[in-house]
Enzyme design. Structure first.
Site, mmCIF file in Angstrom:
data_model
loop_
_atom_site.group_PDB
_atom_site.id
_atom_site.type_symbol
_atom_site.label_atom_id
_atom_site.label_comp_id
_atom_site.label_asym_id
_atom_site.label_seq_id
_atom_site.Cartn_x
_atom_site.Cartn_y
_atom_site.Cartn_z
ATOM 1 N N THR A 166 35.497 15.140 43.899
ATOM 2 C CA THR A 166 36.128 16.267 44.743
ATOM 3 C C THR A 166 34.800 17.176 45.313
ATOM 4 O OG1 THR A 166 37.487 16.825 43.322
ATOM 5 C CG2 THR A 166 38.477 16.352 44.927
ATOM 6 N N HIS A 205 32.604 20.649 37.320
ATOM 7 C CA HIS A 205 32.160 21.898 36.750
ATOM 8 C C HIS A 205 33.074 22.202 35.146
ATOM 9 C CE1 HIS A 205 36.238 22.638 37.425
ATOM 10 N NE2 HIS A 205 36.729 22.346 38.510
ATOM 11 N N ARG A 246 45.091 19.810 48.913
ATOM 12 C CA ARG A 246 43.305 19.232 48.818
ATOM 13 C C ARG A 246 43.028 19.145 50.742
ATOM 14 N NH1 ARG A 246 41.766 16.575 43.523
ATOM 15 N NH2 ARG A 246 41.471 18.468 42.220
ATOM 16 N N LYS A 282 48.098 23.388 41.571
ATOM 17 C CA LYS A 282 46.877 23.939 42.693
ATOM 18 C C LYS A 282 48.443 24.269 44.250
ATOM 19 C CE LYS A 282 44.250 21.407 42.016
ATOM 20 N NZ LYS A 282 43.822 21.322 41.002
ATOM 21 N N GLN A 334 48.679 7.514 39.380
ATOM 22 C CA GLN A 334 48.081 7.666 38.003
ATOM 23 C C GLN A 334 48.927 7.310 36.566
ATOM 24 O OE1 GLN A 334 47.098 11.942 36.733
ATOM 25 N NE2 GLN A 334 47.881 12.178 35.058
ATOM 26 N N ASP A 365 48.347 20.821 31.267
ATOM 27 C CA ASP A 365 49.044 20.141 32.685
ATOM 28 C C ASP A 365 49.532 19.531 32.995
ATOM 29 O OD1 ASP A 365 46.585 20.183 32.984
ATOM 30 O OD2 ASP A 365 46.146 20.987 35.208
ATOM 31 N N LYS A 406 40.281 33.012 33.615
ATOM 32 C CA LYS A 406 40.284 31.582 33.756
ATOM 33 C C LYS A 406 38.920 31.533 33.713
ATOM 34 C CE LYS A 406 40.909 27.878 36.047
ATOM 35 N NZ LYS A 406 41.765 26.515 37.608
ATOM 36 N N HIS A 458 35.681 20.471 33.426
ATOM 37 C CA HIS A 458 35.519 19.198 33.098
ATOM 38 C C HIS A 458 34.766 19.252 31.848
ATOM 39 C CE1 HIS A 458 35.335 18.540 37.541
ATOM 40 N NE2 HIS A 458 36.843 18.365 37.182
ATOM 41 N N LYS A 508 35.147 30.716 35.677
ATOM 42 C CA LYS A 508 35.338 31.267 36.907
ATOM 43 C C LYS A 508 34.404 32.608 36.918
ATOM 44 C CE LYS A 508 38.111 29.137 39.770
ATOM 45 N NZ LYS A 508 37.399 28.009 40.716
ATOM 46 N N THR A 509 33.272 33.081 38.264
ATOM 47 C CA THR A 509 32.543 33.743 37.660
ATOM 48 C C THR A 509 32.625 34.982 39.444
ATOM 49 O OG1 THR A 509 30.207 32.968 38.891
ATOM 50 C CG2 THR A 509 30.959 32.542 36.680
#
Length: 417
Positions: free
Chosen positions: A45, A50, A91, A87, A180, A201, A236, A53, A239-240
């Site tokens: 996606t 990031h 998306r 989510k 899946q 999750d 989390k 992963h 995240k920045t």
């Protein structure tokens, strides 16, 4: 189950990767006597993976290191649908061209962490577009869809949480867990894959695949999930203030990536060393015992080791050297992230607000103004006190750059061209 007998589960458990395992005794026995093929899915996606992963990638790394075969699955097909897990909204749907471009861009990162090729433990990369894009819908409903209970699907967190919040869940996304589960069966048919791993999750989705494998092939599949990682302060992971921590160098420089790890909270250092580096556990214990200012040395080791895994040892050492020059020696680290600006623009003078936005250190003029009010803005290590300040030719140093700083840890060079 506290003590595993197989190297694979032992390593994962000792380094903190295991949240849940289905049939742990049976999987442990299988890992001792056979070469297991295990997969983790990665959707295409974005052009880069990031830091979220990174944990599953490290699980595949250790799988191979303990003699088993990793199978990173590219979601060329499922990226057309979107996973609703975790989510709050649907998306954006991507075109096939977008997906293929993203897939090509992220493929290279896996080669840093695992060995591809022949042999029992040689990693294999698959793409679920190969089987999902050509499915006949009616045949799929008859052969696969009939094994799924809507009542059960509604009980999974990925669906239940969206519905409880009264957030829309499209039929397209609702189908994701069926696709899946079908991936798991297809990978069993093609590669003998019997284990799916992922974040906690994903448990419901993976269990669906286990059930489908039993119904269609009378085969025993396994699930292994890792904990979702949060920092010691509850934030989390990954995240920045400036957004996601990307793994591709063209989306986040090795220096910024190094700095992300260098800024790890004290209480997270030992855990992150176990999860995101390949340092030996006794060395990690030694580093974890450091107190006070010495913990900063452990953070630098974490930053360099984690950066080396993604960007290579040379880039990691250069990032460490740049940080040392910039912070400890008071010099100008010329390998800091740089943004090119037309020389004529600099000659005319750029407002300090525009300069910091252009450098990517802030998202808006208002953000720069607030930083100035907090004494957090510097040009060439000189504090800026007015939002009317100008960055011009006079600020270009002997090194041919202008150093912009937001706080003590974020720096960008403006480079006239």
């Amino acid at each position: 189950m506290s003590a595993y007998k197989s190297d694979f589960l032992n390593v994962l458990a000792s380094r903190g990767f295991i949240h849940q395992v289905s049939e742990p005794e049976a999987l442990d026995a299988l890992a001792r006597t056979s070469t297991i093929t295990a997969y983790i899915g990665f959707d295409c996606t974005a052009p880069s993976l990031h830091i979220g992963h990174l944990l599953p990638i490290m699980m595949l790394h250790w799988l191979q290191q303990t003699g088993h075969r990793p199978l990173p699955l590219m979601g060329g097909g499922t990226s057309r649908v979107g996973d609703p897990s975790g989510k709050d909204e649907s998306r954006r749907l991507l075109t096939d061209a977008d997906i293929n471009a993203n897939l090509k861009s992220i493929r290279a990162i896996f080669a840093r962490f695992m060995r591809f090729g022949d042999g029992k433990a040689g990693a294999v990369m698959a793409n679920n577009a190969d089987w999902l894009n050509t499915l006949n819908y009616v045949d799929f409903l008859r052969d696969v869809g009939r094994h799924f209970s809507i009542n059960r699907m509604l009980s999974f967190d990925s669906v239940k949480l969206r519905l409880e919040r009264q957030q829309e869940l499209s039929f397209l996304e609702f189908n994701y867990m069926i696709l899946q589960a079908y991936d798991f069966v297809e990978l069993y048919r093609r590669y003998g894959c019997m284990l799916q791993m992922g974040g906690s999750d994903q448990w419901g989705n993976i269990v669906n695949g286990i059930d489908l494998g039993r119904r269609l092939h009378n085969a025993q599949f396994f699930a292994l999930t890792a904990p979702l990682i949060t920092t010691a302060s509850g934030a989390k992971m990954g995240k920045t203030a400036s957004g996601a921590v990307w793994l591709n160098a063209d989306q986040m420089s090795p220096y910024d990536y190094w700095q992300f790890w260098r800024n790890t909270e004290d209480a997270d250092v030992a855990r992150f060393l176990k999860l995101f580096t390949v340092l030996q556990l006794d060395e990690i214990e030694r580093l974890a015992a450091l107190k006070g200012a010495e913990i900063n040395e452990a953070k630098k080791i974490l930053a360099t080791a984690a950066t080396a895994m993604v960007h290579g040892q040379s880039a990691a050492e250069q990032a460490a050297a740049t940080a040392r020059t910039t912070f400890e020696e008071g010099g100008l680290g010329t390998s800091l992230p740089a943004v090119e600006v037309p020389r004529a623009e600099l000659k005319a003078g750029i407002g300090v607000l525009a300069a910091f936005v252009k450098a990517g250190l802030a998202a808006s003029n208002g953000e720069v103004r607030r930083a100035i009010a907090n004494n957090a803005i510097m040009v060439n290590d000189v504090r800026v006190t007015s939002d009317k300040a100008i960055v011009g030719e006079a600020e270009v140093t002997a090194d041919g750059v202008v150093k912009l700083s937001l706080g003590r840890k974020r720096h960008v060079l403006l480079k006239p061209v």
